[in-house]
Design a protein around this motif. Sequence first.
Motif, PDB file in Angstrom:
ATOM      1  N   ILE A 265       0.870  -1.178   0.000  1.00  0.00           N
ATOM      2  CA  ILE A 265       0.000   0.000   0.000  1.00  0.00           C
ATOM      3  C   ILE A 265       0.903   1.223   0.000  1.00  0.00           C
ATOM      4  CG2 ILE A 265      -1.803   1.268   1.221  1.00  0.00           C
ATOM      5  CD1 ILE A 265      -2.650  -1.428   2.471  1.00  0.00           C
ATOM      6  N   VAL A 266       0.735   2.056  -1.005  1.00  0.00           N
ATOM      7  CA  VAL A 266       1.545   3.266  -1.157  1.00  0.00           C
ATOM      8  C   VAL A 266       0.675   4.464  -0.774  1.00  0.00           C
ATOM      9  CG1 VAL A 266       2.941   4.651  -2.739  1.00  0.00           C
ATOM     10  CG2 VAL A 266       2.830   2.156  -3.024  1.00  0.00           C
ATOM     11  N   LEU A 267       1.176   5.318   0.120  1.00  0.00           N
ATOM     12  CA  LEU A 267       0.395   6.447   0.617  1.00  0.00           C
ATOM     13  C   LEU A 267       1.063   7.773   0.249  1.00  0.00           C
ATOM     14  CD1 LEU A 267      -0.356   5.279   4.288  1.00  0.00           C
ATOM     15  CD2 LEU A 267      -1.704   4.840   2.236  1.00  0.00           C
ATOM     16  N   HIS A 268       0.268   8.692  -0.268  1.00  0.00           N
ATOM     17  CA  HIS A 268       0.761  10.063  -0.390  1.00  0.00           C
ATOM     18  C   HIS A 268       1.047  10.564   1.021  1.00  0.00           C
ATOM     19  CE1 HIS A 268       0.826  14.389  -1.045  1.00  0.00           C
ATOM     20  NE2 HIS A 268       0.936  14.148  -2.353  1.00  0.00           N
ATOM     21  N   GLU A 269       2.191  11.223   1.209  1.00  0.00           N
ATOM     22  CA  GLU A 269       2.619  11.585   2.568  1.00  0.00           C
ATOM     23  C   GLU A 269       1.619  12.484   3.293  1.00  0.00           C
ATOM     24  OE1 GLU A 269       6.470  13.226   1.964  1.00  0.00           O
ATOM     25  OE2 GLU A 269       5.738  15.112   1.123  1.00  0.00           O
ATOM     26  N   LYS A 270       0.923  13.344   2.547  1.00  0.00           N
ATOM     27  CA  LYS A 270      -0.063  14.215   3.200  1.00  0.00           C
ATOM     28  C   LYS A 270      -1.259  13.395   3.671  1.00  0.00           C
ATOM     29  CE  LYS A 270      -2.788  18.428   2.673  1.00  0.00           C
ATOM     30  NZ  LYS A 270      -3.203  19.550   1.782  1.00  0.00           N
ATOM     31  N   TRP A 271      -1.743  12.478   2.833  1.00  0.00           N
ATOM     32  CA  TRP A 271      -2.862  11.613   3.232  1.00  0.00           C
ATOM     33  C   TRP A 271      -2.428  10.759   4.424  1.00  0.00           C
ATOM     34  CZ3 TRP A 271      -4.674   6.827   4.293  1.00  0.00           C
ATOM     35  CH2 TRP A 271      -6.054   6.616   4.211  1.00  0.00           C
ATOM     36  N   GLN A 326       5.969  11.357  -2.149  1.00  0.00           N
ATOM     37  CA  GLN A 326       5.669  12.790  -2.187  1.00  0.00           C
ATOM     38  C   GLN A 326       4.572  13.134  -3.181  1.00  0.00           C
ATOM     39  OE1 GLN A 326       9.388  14.804  -2.922  1.00  0.00           O
ATOM     40  NE2 GLN A 326      10.116  14.530  -0.824  1.00  0.00           N
ATOM     41  N   ASP A 327       4.444  12.332  -4.229  1.00  0.00           N
ATOM     42  CA  ASP A 327       3.444  12.640  -5.253  1.00  0.00           C
ATOM     43  C   ASP A 327       3.157  11.398  -6.092  1.00  0.00           C
ATOM     44  OD1 ASP A 327       5.659  12.391  -6.967  1.00  0.00           O
ATOM     45  OD2 ASP A 327       6.008  14.555  -6.996  1.00  0.00           O
ATOM     46  N   THR A 328       2.243  11.550  -7.052  1.00  0.00           N
ATOM     47  CA  THR A 328       1.841  10.436  -7.906  1.00  0.00           C
ATOM     48  C   THR A 328       2.999   9.935  -8.756  1.00  0.00           C
ATOM     49  OG1 THR A 328      -0.448  11.229  -7.953  1.00  0.00           O
ATOM     50  CG2 THR A 328       0.197   9.693  -9.688  1.00  0.00           C
ATOM     51  N   ASP A 329       3.845  10.835  -9.229  1.00  0.00           N
ATOM     52  CA  ASP A 329       4.989  10.417 -10.049  1.00  0.00           C
ATOM     53  C   ASP A 329       5.891   9.457  -9.278  1.00  0.00           C
ATOM     54  OD1 ASP A 329       4.167  11.885 -12.215  1.00  0.00           O
ATOM     55  OD2 ASP A 329       5.445  13.618 -11.782  1.00  0.00           O
ATOM     56  N   GLU A 330       6.128   9.755  -7.995  1.00  0.00           N
ATOM     57  CA  GLU A 330       6.969   8.868  -7.198  1.00  0.00           C
ATOM     58  C   GLU A 330       6.290   7.517  -6.981  1.00  0.00           C
ATOM     59  OE1 GLU A 330       9.325   8.635  -2.889  1.00  0.00           O
ATOM     60  OE2 GLU A 330       8.262  10.483  -3.448  1.00  0.00           O
ATOM     61  N   ALA A 331       4.968   7.533  -6.812  1.00  0.00           N
ATOM     62  CA  ALA A 331       4.226   6.278  -6.664  1.00  0.00           C
ATOM     63  C   ALA A 331       4.345   5.442  -7.935  1.00  0.00           C
ATOM     64  CB  ALA A 331       2.755   6.567  -6.363  1.00  0.00           C
ATOM     65  N   ILE A 332       4.192   6.066  -9.088  1.00  0.00           N
ATOM     66  CA  ILE A 332       4.305   5.361 -10.368  1.00  0.00           C
ATOM     67  C   ILE A 332       5.700   4.771 -10.526  1.00  0.00           C
ATOM     68  CG2 ILE A 332       4.345   5.699 -12.872  1.00  0.00           C
ATOM     69  CD1 ILE A 332       2.074   7.786 -12.445  1.00  0.00           C
ATOM     70  N   THR A 333       6.726   5.548 -10.189  1.00  0.00           N
ATOM     71  CA  THR A 333       8.106   5.070 -10.293  1.00  0.00           C
ATOM     72  C   THR A 333       8.329   3.838  -9.421  1.00  0.00           C
ATOM     73  OG1 THR A 333       8.939   7.285 -10.781  1.00  0.00           O
ATOM     74  CG2 THR A 333      10.526   5.675  -9.940  1.00  0.00           C
ATOM     75  N   HIS A 334       7.811   3.889  -8.185  1.00  0.00           N
ATOM     76  CA  HIS A 334       7.961   2.744  -7.276  1.00  0.00           C
ATOM     77  C   HIS A 334       7.266   1.509  -7.856  1.00  0.00           C
ATOM     78  CE1 HIS A 334       8.336   0.644  -3.393  1.00  0.00           C
ATOM     79  NE2 HIS A 334       7.129   0.180  -3.664  1.00  0.00           N
TER      80      HIS A 334
END
Length: 418
Positions: A265-271, A326-334
């Motif tokens: 589960i990947v979470l945006h840091e603010k959420w 930090q953002d969607t781009d980092e989630a996609i990269t992971h």
Amino acid sequence: MSNALSTMREQGKKVKQSSDQIGQLTTKDKNDLLLAMREQLLKDTGTLLRENEKDIQAGMDNGLSTALIDRLRLSEERIEGMAQGFEQIASLEDPIGQMIDSWERPNGLQIQKIRVPLGVAGIIYEARPNVTADAAALCLKTGNAVFLRGSSSAYHSNKAIVSSIHDAMIRQGIPTDAVQLAEDTSREAASEMFTMNEYLDVLIPRGGAGLIQAVVKNSSIPVLETGVGNCHVYIDESAAREMAIEIAINAKTQRPSVCNAAETIVLHEKWASEHGYELIQALIDKDVEIRGDKNIQKLHDNVKEATEKDWSEEYLDLTVAMKTVQDTDEAITHIKQYGTGHSEAIVTENEQNKQAFLQQLDAAALYHNASTRFTDGFEFGFGAEIGISTQKLHARGPMGLEALTSSKYVVHGNGQIK
């Protein structure tokens, strides 16, 4: 040749000899058979449960994991689901004989592309006895004979299911040789299937990464490759709290032992800062062990430190990796780095982030605001599935009826010569 290998090839010969007759069955013949299989399976529920209990007890005695025991277990509900699969497959349009395309050449030749059976499908699979029912039903509906090689851990269950199917086939006057269950479950016998080109037209592995890679690397028969599932749920900054938690809980815990369950589960840091504790506690309440990065560990005392291995692990159990980005781009990269191309989900209300996720990631199934648990032939309306393909040639995603077909060209002329 050993007795085991001789038996495998004798069974292969029988299933091959029956394939022409199966390929000529009418749609009505096939649908009547599937409905007879449904009726017989329900009638045999008690027998199936008794035989399955033998496998369950042996599995416990042999120290099988909780995940494998769950895959192995039958219940009245699961048998009913198998029977419903037979009925749904019977209700689906028969792909065999369909005209895929047609055109006329300048010389007057009329060319048609027609859908036909593959011939004989060999299925090598682990633990789950429902695969026996699904594979047989899908193959028979598409005019294919099938040679099933289940694992020794499910032998009694598989044998009981095939016996039930055979009883229905006998009632319908259809040769039982068209559905063969390997009598020998040794590794030697499984390896023999890899080279039975004269009897098998395609080989389909279903199971863990080790099994799949063994088949892909060693088979001289064309392989329809199914894939392991390191599936992700990414919860974006704009995700609705309740929806995100429900999706993550469902994707991880509804049935953790299957390939479409979420493993990270990947979470945006603010959420995560606003709702992460609540999600973590909800997972812990479901007995999930959490392995998180440093930010996740700060949110809750009962989070173990994630290692590099955790990002690529297919747990198939009540364990999940959690990471902040930090953002969607980092989630996609992971996800690009660690995903297996199976099923990936984004929970977001942001249109731009949704589109970036769906366009930039390449997986068999991508979800917006829904659980990865829907990557399933039954859920997609296919009745059942032969497996979930993460490759790109021939078939991808849940493989239903069309994935078990090939095509031939029929050319009509009026005397043309070249």
